[in-house]
Write an enzyme that holds these catalytic residues in place. Structure first.
Site, PDB file in Angstrom:
ATOM      1  N   GLY A  16       0.804  -1.243   0.000  1.00  0.00           N
ATOM      2  CA  GLY A  16       0.000   0.000   0.000  1.00  0.00           C
ATOM      3  C   GLY A  16       0.822   1.270   0.000  1.00  0.00           C
ATOM      4  N   THR A  42       0.787  -0.464  -8.452  1.00  0.00           N
ATOM      5  CA  THR A  42       0.841   0.813  -9.163  1.00  0.00           C
ATOM      6  C   THR A  42       2.174   1.485  -8.901  1.00  0.00           C
ATOM      7  OG1 THR A  42      -1.524   1.050  -8.754  1.00  0.00           O
ATOM      8  CG2 THR A  42      -0.360   3.036  -9.425  1.00  0.00           C
ATOM      9  N   LEU A  69      -2.556  -7.704  -4.877  1.00  0.00           N
ATOM     10  CA  LEU A  69      -2.978  -8.469  -3.696  1.00  0.00           C
ATOM     11  C   LEU A  69      -4.307  -9.189  -3.899  1.00  0.00           C
ATOM     12  CD1 LEU A  69      -1.919  -5.763  -1.111  1.00  0.00           C
ATOM     13  CD2 LEU A  69      -0.793  -7.974  -1.448  1.00  0.00           C
ATOM     14  N   SER A 147      -9.027  -1.399  10.891  1.00  0.00           N
ATOM     15  CA  SER A 147      -9.912  -0.234  10.785  1.00  0.00           C
ATOM     16  C   SER A 147     -10.814  -0.169  12.007  1.00  0.00           C
ATOM     17  CB  SER A 147     -10.794  -0.364   9.543  1.00  0.00           C
ATOM     18  OG  SER A 147     -11.818   0.598   9.570  1.00  0.00           O
ATOM     19  N   TYR A 160     -16.596  -5.008   4.499  1.00  0.00           N
ATOM     20  CA  TYR A 160     -15.360  -4.322   4.929  1.00  0.00           C
ATOM     21  C   TYR A 160     -15.116  -4.553   6.423  1.00  0.00           C
ATOM     22  CZ  TYR A 160     -12.012  -0.531   5.733  1.00  0.00           C
ATOM     23  OH  TYR A 160     -10.893   0.197   6.098  1.00  0.00           O
ATOM     24  N   LYS A 164     -12.005  -6.639   8.313  1.00  0.00           N
ATOM     25  CA  LYS A 164     -11.073  -6.018   9.265  1.00  0.00           C
ATOM     26  C   LYS A 164     -11.217  -6.668  10.641  1.00  0.00           C
ATOM     27  CE  LYS A 164      -9.147  -2.897   6.550  1.00  0.00           C
ATOM     28  NZ  LYS A 164      -7.712  -2.897   6.241  1.00  0.00           N
TER      29      LYS A 164
HETATM   30  N1  LIG Z   1      -8.387   6.259   5.201  1.00  0.00           N
HETATM   31  C1  LIG Z   1      -9.230   5.790   6.118  1.00  0.00           C
HETATM   32  O1  LIG Z   1     -10.190   6.487   6.505  1.00  0.00           O
HETATM   33  C2  LIG Z   1      -9.012   4.435   6.713  1.00  0.00           C
HETATM   34  C3  LIG Z   1      -9.776   4.109   7.841  1.00  0.00           C
HETATM   35  C4  LIG Z   1      -9.605   2.856   8.400  1.00  0.00           C
HETATM   36  C5  LIG Z   1      -8.704   1.971   7.858  1.00  0.00           C
HETATM   37  N2  LIG Z   1      -7.979   2.313   6.756  1.00  0.00           N
HETATM   38  C6  LIG Z   1      -7.060   1.316   6.219  1.00  0.00           C
HETATM   39  O2  LIG Z   1      -5.809   1.902   5.979  1.00  0.00           O
HETATM   40  C7  LIG Z   1      -5.147   1.203   4.913  1.00  0.00           C
HETATM   41  C8  LIG Z   1      -4.577   2.197   3.920  1.00  0.00           C
HETATM   42  O3  LIG Z   1      -5.652   2.875   3.309  1.00  0.00           O
HETATM   43  P1  LIG Z   1      -5.565   4.387   2.802  1.00  0.00           P
HETATM   44  O4  LIG Z   1      -6.527   5.157   3.599  1.00  0.00           O
HETATM   45  O5  LIG Z   1      -4.156   4.813   2.729  1.00  0.00           O
HETATM   46  O6  LIG Z   1      -6.204   4.222   1.358  1.00  0.00           O
HETATM   47  P2  LIG Z   1      -5.646   4.539  -0.113  1.00  0.00           P
HETATM   48  O7  LIG Z   1      -5.046   5.886  -0.156  1.00  0.00           O
HETATM   49  O8  LIG Z   1      -6.791   4.220  -1.019  1.00  0.00           O
HETATM   50  O9  LIG Z   1      -4.493   3.460  -0.296  1.00  0.00           O
HETATM   51  C9  LIG Z   1      -4.798   2.099  -0.435  1.00  0.00           C
HETATM   52  C10 LIG Z   1      -3.548   1.366  -0.842  1.00  0.00           C
HETATM   53  O10 LIG Z   1      -3.855  -0.032  -0.994  1.00  0.00           O
HETATM   54  C11 LIG Z   1      -3.369  -0.459  -2.261  1.00  0.00           C
HETATM   55  N3  LIG Z   1      -4.152  -1.558  -2.832  1.00  0.00           N
HETATM   56  C12 LIG Z   1      -5.496  -1.674  -2.883  1.00  0.00           C
HETATM   57  N4  LIG Z   1      -5.819  -2.813  -3.545  1.00  0.00           N
HETATM   58  C13 LIG Z   1      -4.653  -3.403  -3.918  1.00  0.00           C
HETATM   59  C14 LIG Z   1      -4.330  -4.579  -4.632  1.00  0.00           C
HETATM   60  N5  LIG Z   1      -5.266  -5.392  -5.135  1.00  0.00           N
HETATM   61  N6  LIG Z   1      -3.018  -4.882  -4.818  1.00  0.00           N
HETATM   62  C15 LIG Z   1      -2.044  -4.063  -4.347  1.00  0.00           C
HETATM   63  N7  LIG Z   1      -2.295  -2.929  -3.665  1.00  0.00           N
HETATM   64  C16 LIG Z   1      -3.580  -2.598  -3.457  1.00  0.00           C
HETATM   65  C17 LIG Z   1      -3.498   0.782  -3.143  1.00  0.00           C
HETATM   66  O11 LIG Z   1      -2.712   0.608  -4.288  1.00  0.00           O
HETATM   67  P3  LIG Z   1      -3.129   1.259  -5.715  1.00  0.00           P
HETATM   68  O12 LIG Z   1      -2.513   2.622  -5.727  1.00  0.00           O
HETATM   69  O13 LIG Z   1      -2.541   0.323  -6.702  1.00  0.00           O
HETATM   70  O14 LIG Z   1      -4.629   1.294  -5.756  1.00  0.00           O
HETATM   71  C18 LIG Z   1      -2.992   1.851  -2.181  1.00  0.00           C
HETATM   72  O15 LIG Z   1      -1.599   1.871  -2.143  1.00  0.00           O
HETATM   73  C19 LIG Z   1      -6.184   0.239   4.338  1.00  0.00           C
HETATM   74  O16 LIG Z   1      -5.971  -1.053   4.835  1.00  0.00           O
HETATM   75  C20 LIG Z   1      -7.496   0.787   4.861  1.00  0.00           C
HETATM   76  O17 LIG Z   1      -8.507  -0.211   4.983  1.00  0.00           O
HETATM   77  C21 LIG Z   1      -8.113   3.535   6.179  1.00  0.00           C
END
Ligand SMILES: NC(=O)c1ccc[n+]([C@@H]2O[C@H](COP(=O)([O-])OP(=O)(O)OC[C@H]3O[C@@H](n4cnc5c(N)ncnc54)[C@H](OP(=O)(O)O)[C@@H]3O)[C@@H](O)[C@H]2O)c1
Length: 251
Positions: A16, A42, A69, A147, A160, A164
């Protein structure tokens, strides 16, 4: 931050890293002089330039290992590539994840499987495949990004939240199984954080924020800082916990 013992060069595997919270974690790992294998699907030209800058400024290497993934084959290939390097893996941070909002009745089996594949199976498969390297090298630290939704039962978060919640259970259970090998496993459960994952859910998000103790989104730095704390020697007595970093979501 420091709090990282500099007796030897440290290496981390991170998913990520392309954006959001993962990108902040990558930046902070580099600042601590920790080398990183980024398991990403990516990798833009702009991101390459950013990586080169991080490498030059901090004297580390950052390698891109392609990994989708959502595919077991891709996960296996990526893990083999990392293991072929024959460097010790000190840290594994499973940060990648996908959001999915739908009612229980409208959640298709295919969507549910996809959410579980990325949010649950991919981190645990990576741990299974890479832990042997940690064991051979005397231990390591693993962080799974979960999460706040994994602790709650909000309508629209069925797949979701369940993925988690399962990851939380796995984190706690793995922490017991892997402790005898010197591997420390913890989780971080962010609340609403200012990243792309929340795009399109603004109305829901405002409702959640109004019920929190701190009435704003987290910025990705605030989540990455807790990850770095857990990886550091300052957290030497924390194992098997999921730290909620959610602005106070009191039910
Ligand atoms: N932001 C929030 O409010 C929040 C809240 C609770 C938990 N989280 C958790 O925090 C973590 C990071 O999320 P974020 O907020 O930073 O979101 P984000 O900016 O959308 O980043 C998500 C990351 O996951 C990667 N990813 C998704 N599907 C993938 C796949 N099939 N193969 C490889 N990489 C993949 C994306 O890569 P690509 O660039 O290739 O898409 C990106 O690097 C996640 O586990 C999310 O559930 C976030």
């Amino acid at each position: 931050m420091s709090g990282f013992c500099m007796d030897k060069v440290k290496n981390a595997v991170l998913t990520g890293a392309s954006k959001g919270i993962g990108k902040k974690i990558l930046e902070k790992l580099a600042l601590e002089k920790i080398n990183v294998w980024c398991l990403c699907r990516t990798w833009s030209e702009e991101f390459s330039e950013y990586i080169e800058k991080l490498e030059k400024e901090n004297g580390v290497w950052i390698k891109h290992v392609f990994c989708d993934l959502s595919s077991e084959n891709s996960i296996r290939t990526a893990a083999s590539t990392v293991l072929l390097d024959k460097n010790a893996i000190d840290y594994l941070i499973n940060c990648a994840g996908i959001n999915y909002r739908n009612s229980f009745l409208m959640t298709s089996a295919e969507d549910m499987k996809n959410v579980f594949q990325v949010n649950y199976y991919s981190p645990i498969r990576l741990i299974q495949l890479l832990a042997k390297n940690m064991i051979r090298n005397g231990g390591g630290k693993i962080i799974n990004i979960s999460s706040a939704s994994g602790f709650e039962h909000n309508i629209g978060t069925f797949a979701y939240g369940a993925s988690k919640n399962a990851l939380n259970w796995a984190t706690e259970t793995m922490s017991r199984e892997l402790a005898p090998f010197g591997i420390v496993v913890n989780g971080v459960a962010p609340g609403i954080t200012d990243t792309d994952i929340n795009k399109g859910n603004e109305v829901e998000i405002e409702k959640v924020i109004s019920n929190m103790n701190i009435h704003r989104k987290a910025n990705p730095d605030e989540i990455a800082d807790i990850v770095m704390f857990l990886l550091s020697d300052k957290a030497s007595y924390i194992s098997g916990h999921i730290i909620r970093v959610d602005g106070g979501r009191v039910k």
